[in-house]
Design a protein around this motif. Structure first.
Motif, PDB file in Angstrom:
ATOM      1  N   LEU A   1     -19.417  46.877 118.583  1.00 29.80           N
ATOM      2  CA  LEU A   1     -18.362  46.293 117.695  1.00 29.80           C
ATOM      3  C   LEU A   1     -18.776  44.715 117.666  1.00 29.80           C
ATOM      4  O   LEU A   1     -19.001  44.134 118.504  1.00 29.80           O
ATOM      5  CB  LEU A   1     -16.909  46.244 117.827  1.00 29.80           C
ATOM      6  N   VAL A   2     -19.322  44.363 116.436  1.00 29.46           N
ATOM      7  CA  VAL A   2     -19.884  42.945 116.288  1.00 29.46           C
ATOM      8  C   VAL A   2     -18.725  42.124 115.849  1.00 29.46           C
ATOM      9  O   VAL A   2     -18.453  41.065 116.474  1.00 29.46           O
ATOM     10  CB  VAL A   2     -21.036  42.902 115.418  1.00 29.46           C
ATOM     11  N   ARG A   3     -18.169  42.386 114.707  1.00 30.63           N
ATOM     12  CA  ARG A   3     -16.845  41.757 114.135  1.00 30.63           C
ATOM     13  C   ARG A   3     -16.077  42.532 113.374  1.00 30.63           C
ATOM     14  O   ARG A   3     -16.532  43.563 112.939  1.00 30.63           O
ATOM     15  CB  ARG A   3     -17.174  40.335 113.521  1.00 30.63           C
ATOM     16  N   SER A   4     -14.859  42.139 113.178  1.00 31.00           N
ATOM     17  CA  SER A   4     -14.031  42.850 112.128  1.00 31.00           C
ATOM     18  C   SER A   4     -13.571  42.029 111.059  1.00 31.00           C
ATOM     19  O   SER A   4     -13.492  41.047 110.989  1.00 31.00           O
ATOM     20  CB  SER A   4     -12.584  43.379 112.963  1.00 31.00           C
ATOM     21  N   TYR A   5     -13.262  42.866 109.800  1.00 32.82           N
ATOM     22  CA  TYR A   5     -12.999  42.122 108.674  1.00 32.82           C
ATOM     23  C   TYR A   5     -11.573  42.641 108.182  1.00 32.82           C
ATOM     24  O   TYR A   5     -11.161  43.755 108.341  1.00 32.82           O
ATOM     25  CB  TYR A   5     -14.076  42.489 107.680  1.00 32.82           C
ATOM     26  N   ASP A   6     -11.076  41.833 107.165  1.00 32.14           N
ATOM     27  CA  ASP A   6      -9.835  42.290 106.407  1.00 32.14           C
ATOM     28  C   ASP A   6     -10.330  42.444 104.866  1.00 32.14           C
ATOM     29  O   ASP A   6     -10.972  41.620 104.442  1.00 32.14           O
ATOM     30  CB  ASP A   6      -8.703  41.364 106.553  1.00 32.14           C
ATOM     31  N   GLY A   7      -9.963  43.464 104.308  1.00 30.29           N
ATOM     32  CA  GLY A   7     -10.182  43.779 102.849  1.00 30.29           C
ATOM     33  C   GLY A   7      -8.867  44.203 102.195  1.00 30.29           C
ATOM     34  O   GLY A   7      -9.151  45.078 101.353  1.00 30.29           O
TER      35      GLY A   7
ATOM     36  N   ILE B   1     -21.794  45.395  98.950  1.00 28.34           N
ATOM     37  CA  ILE B   1     -21.711  46.504  98.619  1.00 28.34           C
ATOM     38  C   ILE B   1     -20.248  47.139  98.506  1.00 28.34           C
ATOM     39  O   ILE B   1     -19.682  47.415  97.559  1.00 28.34           O
ATOM     40  CB  ILE B   1     -22.599  47.394  99.015  1.00 28.34           C
ATOM     41  N   VAL B   2     -19.688  46.966  99.527  1.00 27.00           N
ATOM     42  CA  VAL B   2     -18.426  47.526  99.982  1.00 27.00           C
ATOM     43  C   VAL B   2     -17.119  46.590  99.105  1.00 27.00           C
ATOM     44  O   VAL B   2     -16.419  47.049  98.326  1.00 27.00           O
ATOM     45  CB  VAL B   2     -17.793  47.348 101.266  1.00 27.00           C
ATOM     46  N   GLY B   3     -17.517  45.487  98.846  1.00 24.01           N
ATOM     47  CA  GLY B   3     -16.514  44.527  97.994  1.00 24.01           C
ATOM     48  C   GLY B   3     -16.814  45.122  96.539  1.00 24.01           C
ATOM     49  O   GLY B   3     -15.654  44.994  95.949  1.00 24.01           O
ATOM     50  N   ASP B   4     -17.851  45.161  96.021  1.00 22.10           N
ATOM     51  CA  ASP B   4     -17.954  45.357  94.626  1.00 22.10           C
ATOM     52  C   ASP B   4     -17.563  47.031  94.516  1.00 22.10           C
ATOM     53  O   ASP B   4     -16.946  47.171  93.485  1.00 22.10           O
ATOM     54  CB  ASP B   4     -19.518  45.864  94.426  1.00 22.10           C
ATOM     55  N   GLU B   5     -17.909  48.085  95.419  1.00 16.52           N
ATOM     56  CA  GLU B   5     -17.576  49.540  95.325  1.00 16.52           C
ATOM     57  C   GLU B   5     -16.055  49.655  95.469  1.00 16.52           C
ATOM     58  O   GLU B   5     -15.383  50.364  94.560  1.00 16.52           O
ATOM     59  CB  GLU B   5     -18.156  50.383  96.309  1.00 16.52           C
ATOM     60  N   LEU B   6     -15.222  48.914  96.333  1.00 20.53           N
ATOM     61  CA  LEU B   6     -13.888  49.028  96.432  1.00 20.53           C
ATOM     62  C   LEU B   6     -12.891  47.944  95.563  1.00 20.53           C
ATOM     63  O   LEU B   6     -11.821  48.164  95.592  1.00 20.53           O
ATOM     64  CB  LEU B   6     -13.340  48.850  97.766  1.00 20.53           C
ATOM     65  N   GLY B   7     -13.730  47.284  95.050  1.00 19.68           N
ATOM     66  CA  GLY B   7     -12.887  45.893  94.312  1.00 19.68           C
ATOM     67  C   GLY B   7     -12.116  45.092  95.119  1.00 19.68           C
ATOM     68  O   GLY B   7     -10.898  44.893  94.799  1.00 19.68           O
ATOM     69  N   ILE B   8     -12.656  44.718  96.571  1.00 22.21           N
ATOM     70  CA  ILE B   8     -11.784  44.041  97.456  1.00 22.21           C
ATOM     71  C   ILE B   8     -12.666  42.815  97.889  1.00 22.21           C
ATOM     72  O   ILE B   8     -13.717  42.338  97.580  1.00 22.21           O
ATOM     73  CB  ILE B   8     -11.580  44.897  98.632  1.00 22.21           C
ATOM     74  N   LEU B   9     -11.671  41.677  98.132  1.00 20.19           N
ATOM     75  CA  LEU B   9     -12.021  40.378  98.802  1.00 20.19           C
ATOM     76  C   LEU B   9     -12.283  40.552 100.318  1.00 20.19           C
ATOM     77  O   LEU B   9     -11.251  40.767 100.897  1.00 20.19           O
ATOM     78  CB  LEU B   9     -11.471  39.265  98.684  1.00 20.19           C
TER      79      LEU B   9
END
Length: 245
Positions: free
Chosen positions: A140-146, A232-240
Motif C-alpha cells: 500500500l502506497v497511500r489511501s484517498y477519499d472520494g 480516470i477514476v475521478g472522471d468515471e465516477l464523478g468524484i473529487l
C-alpha cells in the motif's frame, strides 16, 4: 456414434503469435467439411467457436494469454474439451447434457463463461459476474477519499492469473466495502528488444469487462500512473479525490 472432432487448434507458438500480433481472426476446417473451428478477437477477449456442419455449435470466451508453451498447451487442451462438449451435444441433441464448466480452465473468461448455442434463449443465460484482477500480494502506497468511495494506491502487486500488474488504484464503495473500479499498470509481456510499444498497458476494470487504454513506459512509473489513474477514476465516477488523512 463417434464424431471426428479436432483435439488441437494452434500447432505451434509461431501460429499463435501471428494471430496474437497481426490477425483479427483465424480458423481451421475438417478436410471433409464436417466441422469448423474459429477463433476471433472480441474486445478484451477471444471467442472460440466449434461448429458442426448442421449448424450446431459450442463456444466459449477465452482470456488473451502470453505466447508460452505452457499457455498454448492449456489452450489446446481447452479446444479438446470443447470437442468433447460438442460430441455430447451431437450424440444427444440435448444442450442440458453438455457440461457447463469452463473448458479452458484459468484461460477462460470469468464473464461470460457458459457454453452457448444459436437457439439458447437469452433469459437462460447466466448474468455476468463482476470481473476484477485477483491480487495475492501488494504494498500500500497511500489511501484517498472520494466521497462515497475509498481508494488505495498499490504497488509491487502480485496477481493470480496470466495478466500481471505492477501498480493498481483500487476503488471501494464505502457503504458496502465492495470493490467498484480498478485501474492497473499491466506488464507488457509481449514486448521484444526491437519493440518500442511501451512497458505497460493501462487497463481499466469497471466491474464488467476490461478496457485497454494503450501501452506506454509512463505507466510503469508509479507517480505518472498515480496521476492518470486518479484522473480516470475521478472522471468515471464523478468524484473529487483527496489524500486521506
Amino acid at each position: 456414434m463417434k464424431f471426428d472432432l479436432p483435439e488441437t487448434f494452434f500447432p505451434n507458438l509461431a501460429d499463435y503469435t501471428r494471430f496474437l500480433l497481426t490477425l483479427k481472426e483465424t480458423a481451421s476446417t475438417a478436410p471433409d467439411g464436417s466441422w469448423f473451428a474459429h477463433l476471433k478477437k472480441d474486445g478484451n477477449k477471444f471467442v472460440y467457436t466449434l461448429e458442426w456442419n448442421d449448424g450446431r455449435f459450442v463456444c466459449e470466451h477465452v482470456r488473451p494469454f502470453m505466447a508460452t508453451e505452457a499457455n498454448l498447451e492449456l489452450f489446446n487442451a481447452g479446444c479438446k474439451e470443447m470437442s468433447q462438449a460438442l460430441q455430447i451435444y451431437l450424440e444427444t441433441n440435448d444442450l442440458e447434457q453438455v457440461p457447463k464448466g469452463p473448458a479452458f480452465g484459468i484461460l477462460s473468461c470469468e464473464s461470460p463463461e457458459t457454453l452457448a448455442t444459436v437457439d439458447a434463449p437469452s433469459d437462460q443465460q447466466e448474468p455476468p459476474r463482476n470481473y476484477f484482477p485477483v491480487v495475492s500480494d501488494a504494498q500500500l502506497v497511500r489511501s484517498y477519499d472520494g466521497g462515497p468511495y475509498k481508494l488505495e494506491l498499490l504497488t509491487r502487486v502480485e496477481c493470480r492469473g496470466i495478466i500481471q500488474c505492477d501498480h493498481m488504484l483500487v476503488v471501494f464503495r464505502k457503504s458496502e466495502n465492495k470493490l467498484s473500479y480498478v485501474v492497473a499498470a499491466e506488464a507488457n509481456n509481449l514486448r521484444t528488444p526491437d519493440n518500442n510499444s511501451g512497458s505497460h498497458f493501462l487497463g481499466c476494470y469497471p466491474g464488467s469487462g476490461h478496457v485497454n487504454l494503450g501501452c506506454s513506459d509512463d505507466w510503469g512509473d508509479l507517480s505518472r500512473f498515480e496521476k492518470e489513474a486518479c484522473r480516470i477514476v475521478g472522471d468515471e465516477l464523478g468524484i473529487l479525490i483527496t489524500v486521506a488523512a
